[in-house]
Design an enzyme around this catalytic site. Structure first.
Site, PDB file in Angstrom:
ATOM      1  N   ARG A  21      13.946 -12.172   5.213  1.00  0.00           N
ATOM      2  CA  ARG A  21      13.461 -13.628   5.574  1.00  0.00           C
ATOM      3  C   ARG A  21      14.230 -14.585   5.099  1.00  0.00           C
ATOM      4  NH1 ARG A  21       7.146 -14.076   4.291  1.00  0.00           N
ATOM      5  NH2 ARG A  21       7.636 -13.727   2.382  1.00  0.00           N
ATOM      6  N   ASP A  22      15.239 -14.548   4.435  1.00  0.00           N
ATOM      7  CA  ASP A  22      16.159 -15.714   4.144  1.00  0.00           C
ATOM      8  C   ASP A  22      17.752 -15.310   4.260  1.00  0.00           C
ATOM      9  OD1 ASP A  22      16.878 -18.063   3.274  1.00  0.00           O
ATOM     10  OD2 ASP A  22      16.463 -17.572   1.296  1.00  0.00           O
ATOM     11  N   LEU A  23      18.081 -14.439   5.532  1.00  0.00           N
ATOM     12  CA  LEU A  23      19.521 -14.285   5.759  1.00  0.00           C
ATOM     13  C   LEU A  23      20.213 -15.766   6.022  1.00  0.00           C
ATOM     14  CD1 LEU A  23      19.084 -11.004   7.745  1.00  0.00           C
ATOM     15  CD2 LEU A  23      19.952 -11.249   5.478  1.00  0.00           C
ATOM     16  N   ASN A  27      23.857 -16.105   1.358  1.00  0.00           N
ATOM     17  CA  ASN A  27      23.291 -14.797   0.943  1.00  0.00           C
ATOM     18  C   ASN A  27      23.801 -13.599   1.073  1.00  0.00           C
ATOM     19  OD1 ASN A  27      21.177 -16.540  -0.347  1.00  0.00           O
ATOM     20  ND2 ASN A  27      19.685 -16.032   1.105  1.00  0.00           N
TER      21      ASN A  27
END
Length: 187
Positions: A21-23, A27
């Protein structure tokens, strides 16, 4: 190579029941050999049927960077699904090529920068990844890999067919026939 590593890595994450959910570029770490490591699972969704304890986010917390997050992530009631990460993968590729994500309509095509057959394939994959409707996206990384495998198989068959044709042609015989045709036209 980096795209392949990202989809391989995310496929393994999804198989473990996790949606990142936070690519985003921040990251994804690269070592000196350009091997990737996906980091920051702080807002990841962990399937409660697999994981006893999971991280909890407050309803007011912002879930992911909006430049890379799927549109449905803005709705806190939306159940996390792999299609959210698949959308982010499309944005990552767009960012890797152009230095910016896609917003709205009329996406810049990757082929504007790299006009190759493989880039045409990647462009169509990115297009489907970035569909605003989750059900229209690839539903799993394996679907993306299947698309790539089909392309590779078709390309291999075309190459084999071309080689077979080239090998079956007798060049000397072809030259003689061309000379005969030219003699008939010119003579």
């Amino acid at each position: 190579r980096i795209f392949k590593q990202i989809i391989d890595c995310i496929e393994q994450v999804h198989k473990k029941g996790i949606v990142h959910r936070d690519l985003k570029p921040q990251n994804i770490l690269l070592d000196s050999q350009l091997n990737i490591v996906i980091t920051d699972f702080g807002i990841a969704y962990y399937n409660p049927e697999i994981f006893e304890m999971t991280g909890h986010t407050m309803s007011s917390e912002r879930l992911a960077n909006f430049d890379f997050a799927a549109p449905e992530q803005r709705n806190s009631k939306e159940q996390p699904k792999p299609t959210m990460d698949i959308y982010a993968i499309g944005q990552l590729v767009q960012w890797m090529v152009f230095g910016e994500t896609h917003k709205g309509t009329h996406r810049k095509k990757l082929t504007e920068k790299f006009n190759t057959k493989r880039m045409i394939l990647l462009d169509s994959i990115v297009e489907k990844c970035l569909d605003n409707t989750p059900n229209n996206r690839y539903q799993s990384i394996s679907e993306i890999k299947d698309e790539i495998s089909k392309y590779n198989a078709q390309t291999k068959m075309k190459n084999i067919s071309t080689r077979e044709i080239e090998n079956s042609i007798d060049i000397e015989e072809l030259k003689e026939k061309l000379i005969d045709v030219l003699d008939n036209i010119c003579g």
